[in-house]
Scaffold this motif. Structure first.
Motif, PDB file in Angstrom:
ATOM      1  N   GLY A  65      -2.672 -13.904   2.939  1.00 21.94           N
ATOM      2  CA  GLY A  65      -2.551 -12.794   3.789  1.00 21.94           C
ATOM      3  C   GLY A  65      -3.011 -11.752   3.124  1.00 21.94           C
ATOM      4  N   ALA A  66      -3.301 -10.430   3.444  1.00 18.75           N
ATOM      5  CA  ALA A  66      -4.304  -9.425   2.291  1.00 18.75           C
ATOM      6  C   ALA A  66      -3.387  -8.078   2.107  1.00 18.75           C
ATOM      7  CB  ALA A  66      -5.062  -9.448   3.205  1.00 18.75           C
ATOM      8  N   GLU A  67      -3.375  -7.056   1.103  1.00 16.05           N
ATOM      9  CA  GLU A  67      -2.427  -6.177   0.571  1.00 16.05           C
ATOM     10  C   GLU A  67      -3.280  -5.170   1.768  1.00 16.05           C
ATOM     11  OE1 GLU A  67      -0.635  -8.800  -1.821  1.00 16.05           O
ATOM     12  OE2 GLU A  67      -0.539  -6.310  -1.734  1.00 16.05           O
ATOM     13  N   LEU A  68      -1.977  -4.391   2.023  1.00 19.09           N
ATOM     14  CA  LEU A  68      -2.393  -3.154   2.978  1.00 19.09           C
ATOM     15  C   LEU A  68      -2.359  -1.869   2.566  1.00 19.09           C
ATOM     16  CD1 LEU A  68      -3.024  -2.137   5.688  1.00 19.09           C
ATOM     17  CD2 LEU A  68      -0.538  -2.274   5.913  1.00 19.09           C
ATOM     18  N   GLY A  69      -0.972  -2.017   1.319  1.00 13.38           N
ATOM     19  CA  GLY A  69      -1.522  -0.230   0.334  1.00 13.38           C
ATOM     20  C   GLY A  69       0.050  -0.745  -0.015  1.00 13.38           C
ATOM     21  N   SER A  70       0.674   0.565  -0.664  1.00 12.02           N
ATOM     22  CA  SER A  70       1.671   0.871  -0.795  1.00 12.02           C
ATOM     23  C   SER A  70       2.293   2.426  -0.531  1.00 12.02           C
ATOM     24  CB  SER A  70       2.149   1.735  -2.244  1.00 12.02           C
ATOM     25  OG  SER A  70       3.650   1.918  -2.988  1.00 12.02           O
ATOM     26  N   TYR A  71       3.148   2.320   0.313  1.00 11.11           N
ATOM     27  CA  TYR A  71       4.090   3.391   0.877  1.00 11.11           C
ATOM     28  C   TYR A  71       5.215   3.758   0.467  1.00 11.11           C
ATOM     29  CZ  TYR A  71       0.753   2.003   4.471  1.00 11.11           C
ATOM     30  OH  TYR A  71      -0.214   1.623   5.004  1.00 11.11           O
ATOM     31  N   SER A  72       5.545   5.182   0.084  1.00  9.26           N
ATOM     32  CA  SER A  72       6.429   5.696   0.047  1.00  9.26           C
ATOM     33  C   SER A  72       7.780   6.778   0.624  1.00  9.26           C
ATOM     34  CB  SER A  72       6.468   6.631  -1.346  1.00  9.26           C
ATOM     35  OG  SER A  72       5.312   7.901  -1.075  1.00  9.26           O
ATOM     36  N   VAL A  73       8.845   6.568   0.692  1.00  6.52           N
ATOM     37  CA  VAL A  73       9.621   7.174   1.031  1.00  6.52           C
ATOM     38  C   VAL A  73      11.012   8.407   0.504  1.00  6.52           C
ATOM     39  CG1 VAL A  73      11.203   5.607   1.789  1.00  6.52           C
ATOM     40  CG2 VAL A  73      11.177   7.521   3.582  1.00  6.52           C
ATOM     41  N   ASN A 108       0.630   6.339   9.251  1.00  5.36           N
ATOM     42  CA  ASN A 108       0.110   5.157  10.778  1.00  5.36           C
ATOM     43  C   ASN A 108      -0.509   3.603  10.279  1.00  5.36           C
ATOM     44  OD1 ASN A 108      -1.777   4.595  13.154  1.00  5.36           O
ATOM     45  ND2 ASN A 108      -0.888   6.446  14.075  1.00  5.36           N
ATOM     46  N   LEU A 109       0.032   2.999  10.807  1.00  7.87           N
ATOM     47  CA  LEU A 109      -0.475   1.377  10.342  1.00  7.87           C
ATOM     48  C   LEU A 109      -1.861   1.164  11.304  1.00  7.87           C
ATOM     49  CD1 LEU A 109       2.644  -0.397   9.374  1.00  7.87           C
ATOM     50  CD2 LEU A 109       1.136   0.205   8.242  1.00  7.87           C
ATOM     51  N   GLY A 110      -1.760   2.203  12.170  1.00  4.16           N
ATOM     52  CA  GLY A 110      -2.971   1.693  13.313  1.00  4.16           C
ATOM     53  C   GLY A 110      -4.419   2.392  12.034  1.00  4.16           C
ATOM     54  N   LYS A 111      -4.347   3.458  11.680  1.00  4.05           N
ATOM     55  CA  LYS A 111      -5.274   3.828  10.824  1.00  4.05           C
ATOM     56  C   LYS A 111      -5.173   3.683  10.246  1.00  4.05           C
ATOM     57  CE  LYS A 111      -4.741   8.792  12.904  1.00  4.05           C
ATOM     58  NZ  LYS A 111      -4.456   9.762  12.971  1.00  4.05           N
ATOM     59  N   ASP A 112      -4.536   3.005   9.298  1.00  5.99           N
ATOM     60  CA  ASP A 112      -4.957   2.357   7.623  1.00  5.99           C
ATOM     61  C   ASP A 112      -5.050   0.448   8.170  1.00  5.99           C
ATOM     62  OD1 ASP A 112      -1.471   3.057   6.227  1.00  5.99           O
ATOM     63  OD2 ASP A 112      -3.407   4.537   6.548  1.00  5.99           O
ATOM     64  N   LEU A 113      -5.219   0.140   9.297  1.00  8.15           N
ATOM     65  CA  LEU A 113      -5.601  -0.945   8.943  1.00  8.15           C
ATOM     66  C   LEU A 113      -7.292  -1.065  10.186  1.00  8.15           C
ATOM     67  CD1 LEU A 113      -2.522  -2.885  10.497  1.00  8.15           C
ATOM     68  CD2 LEU A 113      -4.106  -3.038   8.553  1.00  8.15           C
ATOM     69  N   GLY A 114      -7.128   0.447  10.720  1.00  6.43           N
ATOM     70  CA  GLY A 114      -8.712   0.165  11.325  1.00  6.43           C
ATOM     71  C   GLY A 114      -8.077  -0.436  12.864  1.00  6.43           C
ATOM     72  N   LEU A 115      -6.577  -0.026  13.625  1.00  3.27           N
ATOM     73  CA  LEU A 115      -6.904  -1.161  14.837  1.00  3.27           C
ATOM     74  C   LEU A 115      -6.704   0.481  15.701  1.00  3.27           C
ATOM     75  CD1 LEU A 115      -5.084  -3.682  13.530  1.00  3.27           C
ATOM     76  CD2 LEU A 115      -6.948  -3.631  14.365  1.00  3.27           C
ATOM     77  N   THR A 154      -5.070   0.494  21.467  1.00  5.39           N
ATOM     78  CA  THR A 154      -4.155  -0.774  23.004  1.00  5.39           C
ATOM     79  C   THR A 154      -4.622  -2.010  21.662  1.00  5.39           C
ATOM     80  OG1 THR A 154      -5.949   0.453  24.196  1.00  5.39           O
ATOM     81  CG2 THR A 154      -6.151  -1.749  24.502  1.00  5.39           C
ATOM     82  N   GLU A 155      -5.874  -2.225  20.499  1.00  5.66           N
ATOM     83  CA  GLU A 155      -5.216  -3.448  19.680  1.00  5.66           C
ATOM     84  C   GLU A 155      -4.062  -3.780  19.313  1.00  5.66           C
ATOM     85  OE1 GLU A 155      -8.503  -3.106  17.476  1.00  5.66           O
ATOM     86  OE2 GLU A 155      -8.658  -5.104  16.584  1.00  5.66           O
ATOM     87  N   MET A 156      -3.241  -2.564  18.128  1.00  4.36           N
ATOM     88  CA  MET A 156      -2.014  -2.729  18.364  1.00  4.36           C
ATOM     89  C   MET A 156      -1.171  -3.287  18.952  1.00  4.36           C
ATOM     90  SD  MET A 156      -2.066  -1.460  14.898  1.00  4.36           S
ATOM     91  CE  MET A 156      -0.370  -1.248  14.962  1.00  4.36           C
TER      92      MET A 156
END
Length: 800
Positions: A27-35, A47-54, A57-59
């Protein structure tokens, strides 16, 4: 119901693992989010699509999913937009308690191709809880001679919030004698102490009431209050002192209730009531109050409930010793919980596929995770399955394993596997967990139908009724379902002249063979053809078997007399010299039968005779022989009826009529004188002999010419004939001498028996007999060329 719901939800969370994990192992580290806690459901996190660069449609194409630890799905992924949303309100205090920061771990799974991204969500605390004192009123007994600057501990306030939202400050109502001093413990908790700024005078003011206020660091801050009642007592100038300021104790987590944890001890130099000490927990948290209890008189500290290393690894407990005068001393108990191997490993099936198709290698059967809440070697695990199974365990990310096939499986060899997943930890003693799964193997059409025999031989009696069941063929298929459903068919015959479609039919479902018409053994003794068996798989597989049908003969043909010919023409007379010995061969009845076997075994019997006892017939070969010596008294002309019978059931027969003439020599002419008396015959014998002698000389010359012409014609005819004929080798056979040395008639009867031009019809063609032209013998009959007889022998017969 709740457990089932959680299990079903967990299954859905990791359902894509069973295909994806076989292609990826990390697996790869995506990052940390807060709420912020208490955020409404459906609120945007990132927005995970932007963070993953996807792209969007690809998502969707890669089937991205969120999997969280635990039993609740705190987040949801909106694949259409790539947004990560709050799935439910988050209560930081419920999720993490006093732990800070509050981190929730989750994974983002991409299915096609498989990628696993590790991520975490930090839940930020808000100031949603006010400080609360466990005691609404605190009572302090302070000696009146207490020195200035003496500190008197007060109970601290509890606040479920953390960080700056926790209790940050304490205030006390205005007082000329006291002020508040704040102390901070090792766990960042703050507790207040009263500091004496002005001496007390019991006579002037025996009791004081103050209001203690606890303030947290929120904005705006929240607060809680408690009353402090101070009773001024007489002088007690010595406070209790513990023998050790810090007690360090280790206790195993499996210690029973009531177990002694430690014994603390303090002493007081005062005497009387001022020197009497009582022990109590100081500023205990709720968890400590439920876990430990102190004997006020002895200082023994015992367990109130069983400790659990997996829940709390250590406790810091403060003990207070108070004398009768109200003075107190403190010590600290550091309690370390020792882990024991009391938790077996846990197996969680994330994905499972059954049945799996045969003949397919490297199929992911199951995905499961292993966990053990123990620590150290107690929490390390080893996973295995039985060694005799065609499956492998492959480790994946974060204690995940995939169960894959080691090779292509064969359903026909084994249709089901019972697999035991065994997980063992490394603790002492070792704990083991077993999880059983059953894997079904689905069928692939990889087996063609197999006939029970490579060839079948079927028997059918001729003259059968149409649509008669004559036999069956059978094929089995090791596959299952439609792949094993067999249909039968007749394959095109190799012989294009065989009308197979009009002879037999086959039932496509059960392989039963039926004759379509009545069969005739004399026309068709047998035939063979191929039968095909095909399954209903895709693609269909087939095989073939040879079927031989043999027609059994029925006794439906009567014997047929070849010689003497019984076609209504002029009868032929056999000449027998009166000097013949007993057993002399007069002639031979030749007959054939179109049937076969026992139905064609012929026997001969003399049915009628002009003079019984004079002639006899051999039963097996039809030879007619004299039974005794001939005499002058025997009649000249005899008529014999020979019965020819076969051995069939029912028995069939035919008769042959023979005419025999007794002569004194072959020069005697044939004169039918049935009315002449013996005396007259003797008186005229001399004249007859003279006439016969003259006729014989003339006949011999004429016979020589005729035989020469006949031989020439026969040779030409034989050269032109398709069939094979037997022609006499000697055109002038001797009929006065037995050349062969056997008892044969003095005359030679030679017939050409030939096969017709078309050998398939198996018909005899009878030609003219070749006889010497002797006066008095029977004329040369014209044999009808259409007097044909069907037979399958395929040979020529020469009769002598």
């Amino acid at each position: 119901m709740e457990i089932g719901w959680m299990h079903s939800r967990r299954q859905r969370q990791v359902l894509v693992f069973f295909v994806l994990l076989s292609f990826s192992g990390a697996g790869a580290e995506l990052g940390s989010y807060s709420v912020v806690e208490e955020t409404e459901r459906g609120s945007f996190v990132a927005n995970l699509g932007k963070d993953l660069g996807l792209g969007l449609t690809e998502m969707s194409t890669r089937r991205a999913r969120i999997i969280s630890q635990g039993n609740k799905q705190h987040l949801q992924l909106k694949v259409q937009t790539g947004d990560l949303l709050i799935n439910e309100k988050l209560d930081r205090e419920e999720l993490c308690g006093p732990t800070e920061p509050c981190i929730l771990h989750f994974q983002v799974l991409m299915e096609k191709p498989l990628e696993i991204f590790q991520a975490e969500l930090r839940v930020i605390d808000i100031n949603d809880h006010s400080p609360i004192f466990t005691e609404k009123e605190m009572i302090l007994k302070i000696p009146e001679n207490s020195p200035l600057g003496t500190e008197f501990p007060l109970n601290h306030a509890l606040d479920l919030d953390v960080g700056s939202n926790n209790v940050q400050n304490y205030k006390i109502s205005p007082s000329s004698h006291f002020r508040v001093l704040i102390h901070e413990l090792r766990d960042d908790r703050k507790y207040p102490e009263l500091v004496l700024d002005k001496e007390l005078d019991r006579e002037e003011e025996p009791q004081l009431r103050l209001t203690l206020t606890a303030l947290d660091g929120g904005s705006p801050p929240r607060s809680g209050t408690a009353q402090v009642r101070i009773e001024v007592v007489d002088i007690n100038d010595n406070a209790p002192e513990f023998e050790q300021p810090i007690y360090k104790v280790r206790i195993p987590e499996n210690s029973s209730l009531g177990s002694l944890v430690a014994t603390v001890s303090a002493r007081d130099l005062d005497s009387g009531a001022n020197g009497k000490i009582s022990y109590s927990l100081f500023q205990p948290s709720e968890d400590i109050s439920k876990t430990l209890e102190v004997n006020a008189m002895t200082g023994e500290i015992r367990l109130r409930k069983q400790v659990d290393f997996e829940a709390v690894t250590s406790y810091e407990v403060h003990i207070k010793a108070t004398d009768g005068g109200g003075l107190s001393g403190k010590c600290t108990l550091l309690l370390q919980v020792v882990d024991v191997n009391d938790n077996p490993p846990q197996v969680t099936i994330s994905a499972f596929t059954s049945p799996i198709p045969e003949n397919s290698p490297e199929i992911v059967v199951a995905v499961f995770s292993v966990s053990d809440p123990d620590s150290g070697n107690n929490g390390k695990t080893i996973s295995s399955i039985q060694e005799d199974l065609p499956f492998l365990l492959k480790p994946s990310v974060k204690n995940f394993y995939t169960l894959v096939t080691d090779r292509a499986l064969d359903r026909e060899a084994r249709a089901e596997y019972n697999i035991t997943l065994t997980v063992t930890d490394m603790g002492t003693p070792r704990l083991k967990t077993e999880h059983n799964i059953t894997v079904q193997i689905s069928d692939v059409n990889d087996n063609a139908p197999a006939f029970t025999q490579t060839s079948y031989t079927l028997f059918v009696r001729e003259n059968n009724s149409p649509a008669l069941h004559i036999g069956s063929v059978s094929a089995t298929d090791r596959d299952s379902g439609t792949n094993a459903q067999v249909t039968y068919s007749l394959l095109p015959p190799q012989d294009p002249h065989l009308p197979l479609a009009s002879l037999v039919s086959i039932n496509a479902d059960n392989g039963h063979l039926s004759a379509l018409k009545s069969l005739d053994y004399e026309a068709l003794q047998g035939f063979e053809f191929l039968v095909g068996a095909a399954d209903r798989g895709s693609p269909a597989l087939s095989s073939e078997a040879l079927v031989r049908v043999l027609v059994l003969d029925a006794n439906d043909n009567s014997p047929f007399v070849l010689y003497p010919l019984q076609n209504g023409s002029a009868p032929c007379t056999e000449l027998v010299p009166r000097a013949a010995e007993p057993g002399y061969l007069v002639t031979k009845v030749v007959a054939v039968d179109g049937d076969s076997g026992q139905n064609a075994w012929l026997s001969y019997q003399l049915l009628k005779a002009t003079e019984p006892g004079l002639f006899g017939v051999w039963a097996h070969n039809g030879e007619v022989r004299t039974a005794r010596l001939l005499s002058e008294r025997d009649a000249v002309k005899h008529r014999l009826v020979v019965l020819v019978r076969d051995h069939g059931e029912p028995q069939r027969s035919a008769t042959a009529t023979l005419h025999v003439l007794l002569v004194d020599g072959f020069s005697q002419p044939f004169l039918p004188l049935p009315e002449a008396t013996p005396a007259q015959a003797q008186t005229e014998s001399l004249t007859v002999y003279l006439v016969v002698a003259l006729a014989s000389v003339s006949s011999l010359f004429l016979l020589s010419v005729l035989l020469f012409v006949a031989v020439r014609l026969c040779r030409r005819s034989r050269a032109a004939s398709v069939g094979r004929c037997l022609v006499p080798q000697d055109p002038f056979p001797g009929y006065l001498v037995d050349v062969s040395g056997t008892e044969t008639p003095p005359q030679s009867y030679q017939y050409e028996v030939c096969l017709a031009g078309d050998s398939r019809t198996s018909e005899f063609k009878f030609l003219k007999p070749i006889l010497p032209n002797i006066q008095g013998q029977c004329p040369e009959p014209e044999m009808e060329e259409n007097s044909n007889f069907r037979n399958d022998f395929g040979f020529s017969i020469q009769l002598k």
